[in-house]
Motif scaffolding. Structure first.
Motif, PDB file in Angstrom:
ATOM      1  N   ASP A 268     -70.460 -23.818 -40.928  1.00 23.36           N
ATOM      2  CA  ASP A 268     -71.125 -22.701 -41.596  1.00 23.36           C
ATOM      3  C   ASP A 268     -72.066 -23.207 -42.689  1.00 23.36           C
ATOM      4  OD1 ASP A 268     -69.947 -20.738 -40.122  1.00 23.36           O
ATOM      5  OD2 ASP A 268     -68.679 -19.938 -41.727  1.00 23.36           O
TER       6      ASP A 268
ATOM      7  N   GLY B 139     -72.296 -18.315 -43.441  1.00 22.97           N
ATOM      8  CA  GLY B 139     -72.775 -17.741 -42.196  1.00 22.97           C
ATOM      9  C   GLY B 139     -73.369 -18.794 -41.288  1.00 22.97           C
TER      10      GLY B 139
ATOM     11  N   GLU C 140     -78.220 -15.843 -41.976  1.00 27.74           N
ATOM     12  CA  GLU C 140     -77.584 -14.597 -42.439  1.00 27.74           C
ATOM     13  C   GLU C 140     -76.214 -14.920 -43.038  1.00 27.74           C
ATOM     14  OE1 GLU C 140     -76.198 -10.209 -40.737  1.00 27.74           O
ATOM     15  OE2 GLU C 140     -77.265 -11.626 -39.439  1.00 27.74           O
ATOM     16  N   LEU C 141     -76.039 -14.601 -44.312  1.00 28.80           N
ATOM     17  CA  LEU C 141     -74.824 -14.950 -45.023  1.00 28.80           C
ATOM     18  C   LEU C 141     -74.025 -13.703 -45.401  1.00 28.80           C
ATOM     19  CD1 LEU C 141     -76.227 -17.701 -47.449  1.00 28.80           C
ATOM     20  CD2 LEU C 141     -75.307 -17.976 -45.133  1.00 28.80           C
ATOM     21  N   HIS C 142     -72.711 -13.839 -45.379  1.00 32.43           N
ATOM     22  CA  HIS C 142     -71.803 -12.757 -45.753  1.00 32.43           C
ATOM     23  C   HIS C 142     -70.869 -13.251 -46.848  1.00 32.43           C
ATOM     24  CE1 HIS C 142     -73.088 -10.442 -42.230  1.00 32.43           C
ATOM     25  NE2 HIS C 142     -72.996 -11.581 -41.553  1.00 32.43           N
ATOM     26  N   GLN C 143     -70.456 -12.326 -47.713  1.00 30.38           N
ATOM     27  CA  GLN C 143     -69.595 -12.731 -48.820  1.00 30.38           C
ATOM     28  C   GLN C 143     -68.240 -13.189 -48.308  1.00 30.38           C
ATOM     29  OE1 GLN C 143     -69.855 -11.130 -52.803  1.00 30.38           O
ATOM     30  NE2 GLN C 143     -67.786 -10.308 -52.584  1.00 30.38           N
ATOM     31  N   THR C 144     -67.843 -14.366 -48.751  1.00 31.86           N
ATOM     32  CA  THR C 144     -66.555 -14.949 -48.376  1.00 31.86           C
ATOM     33  C   THR C 144     -65.544 -14.822 -49.502  1.00 31.86           C
ATOM     34  OG1 THR C 144     -67.643 -16.558 -46.931  1.00 31.86           O
ATOM     35  CG2 THR C 144     -65.409 -17.076 -47.645  1.00 31.86           C
TER      36      THR C 144
ATOM     37  N   ARG D 256     -70.833 -17.334 -50.312  1.00 28.05           N
ATOM     38  CA  ARG D 256     -71.304 -16.670 -49.097  1.00 28.05           C
ATOM     39  C   ARG D 256     -71.403 -17.714 -47.987  1.00 28.05           C
ATOM     40  NH1 ARG D 256     -74.740 -15.397 -53.355  1.00 28.05           N
ATOM     41  NH2 ARG D 256     -74.385 -13.321 -54.246  1.00 28.05           N
TER      42      ARG D 256
ATOM     43  N   TYR E  91     -62.386 -12.688 -48.643  1.00 26.27           N
ATOM     44  CA  TYR E  91     -62.735 -11.558 -47.802  1.00 26.27           C
ATOM     45  C   TYR E  91     -62.764 -11.903 -46.314  1.00 26.27           C
ATOM     46  CZ  TYR E  91     -64.124  -9.375 -52.184  1.00 26.27           C
ATOM     47  OH  TYR E  91     -64.125  -8.861 -53.458  1.00 26.27           O
ATOM     48  N   GLN E  92     -63.186 -13.112 -45.976  1.00 23.20           N
ATOM     49  CA  GLN E  92     -63.249 -13.503 -44.566  1.00 23.20           C
ATOM     50  C   GLN E  92     -63.168 -15.018 -44.478  1.00 23.20           C
ATOM     51  OE1 GLN E  92     -67.083 -11.984 -43.255  1.00 23.20           O
ATOM     52  NE2 GLN E  92     -68.066 -13.939 -43.685  1.00 23.20           N
TER      53      GLN E  92
END
Length: 309
Positions: free
Chosen positions: A226, A251, A257-261, A249, A219-220
């Motif tokens: 990180d 970030g 703060e973590l985002h789905q990878t 995840r 996704y990113q």
């Protein structure tokens, strides 16, 4: 015309081995990503990023000391994307005889220096084999969309009671690829490692191996430094198999703060002394979320069976 195919050849080293003694699935996934990247970069003439990896079936183990051949070829292009098939074969270097170990379809996207998608040359099949591969890749889009839709309908929360394991660490400089981001193959190795820890604890047996990994969508990008969190959760058990969902995840470690990878599903078996799949402890869903994810794992099997996979 640009050459759509590239082959990497090397020896499997002792450092590539997993707990079973053979080369770990995570290491093979790294090789797959590197070969696919080489083919996509050659075709596009620039930097590319891994967008998707699907239907990786491990038909036989790769042994330490084997001569390994990873053959990647572009079979279909979109405006900015390249669909690449990768086949990994291996065998004793003394004989030169190589047998297929796994194969899969990958999708890469060409990007410019600012990370924006950029147009790639159109692939035109030159032979009947290339036309058939192009048509196969086009049909794969249908099953990929159905699998993705099924995955996105699911909820993963603390309401689930299924066994899970979480690995947390910082992305190191040694994980970087040629574009300054963490290599997709490294992320897939982390996925395999987290699932291995979960399966080992569930079965109390470290001699387990992945036989399938699919639906790996990136996704990113993940950057050096990180904070990375890899969560593996048991979704379903069969008589000899364990279906595991893995979320990656990432970030800023300063904020947490973590985002789905990345997310994917992988299937493991435990090997007995003869190398066959042994029976595994049965997991019984307890909560509503457990039951939904258990049925989801079975649904994904049905989708792939319907498409003859």
């Amino acid at each position: 015309m640009r050459d759509p195919e590239i082959t990497l050849r090397f020896l499997a080293a002792p450092t590539d081995a997993g707990q079973s003694g053979s080369v770990s699935a995570g290491r093979v996934l790294e090789w797959i990503d590197k070969a696919g990247y080489a083919a996509a970069a050659r075709w596009s003439g620039g930097y590319t990023v891994t967008a998707y990896v699907g239907n990786v079936r491990f038909s036989r183990p790769v042994e330490v000391g084997d001569l390994v051949e990873a053959r990647a070829r572009v079979v279909l292009t979109g405006r900015t994307s390249m669909h690449v098939t990768v086949q990994v074969s291996s065998g004793p270097p003394t004989t030169g005889g190589l047998e297929p170990a796994t194969q899969c379809l990958m999708i890469f996207v060409a990007v410019d220096g600012e990370g924006r998608p950029t147009q790639v040359p159109t692939f035109e099949p030159r032979s009947m084999e290339e036309r058939l591969l192009e048509q196969w890749a086009q049909r794969r889009a249908e099953v990929r969309a159905e699998v993705q839709a099924a995955m996105e309908r699911q909820t993963y929360s603390d309401a689930g009671t299924a066994p899970r394991e979480v690995l947390r660490f910082l992305a190191a400089p040694t994980d970087v690829n040629w574009g300054g981001k963490v290599h997709g193959g490294i992320v897939m190795r982390w996925i395999d490692e987290a699932a291995h820890v979960l399966v080992t604890r569930w079965t109390q047996n470290p001699r387990n191996v992945a036989i399938f990994t699919g639906g790996v969508r990136f996704y990113q990008p993940l950057r050096i430094g990180d904070l990375v969190e890899v969560e593996a959760r048991l979704l379903h058990t069969g008589p000899h198999s364990m279906h595991v969902g893995v979320h990656v995840r990432s970030g800023d470690p300063a904020t947490g703060e973590l985002h789905q990878t990345t997310f994917c599903r992988t299937v493991f078996v435990v090997l007995d002394d003869s190398g066959r799949a042994a029976e595994v402890p049965r997991w019984e869903p307890v909560s509503e979320e457990d039951r939904a994810l258990d049925e989801h794992a079975v649904e994904l099997v049905r989708i792939r069976q319907r498409f003859g996979e």
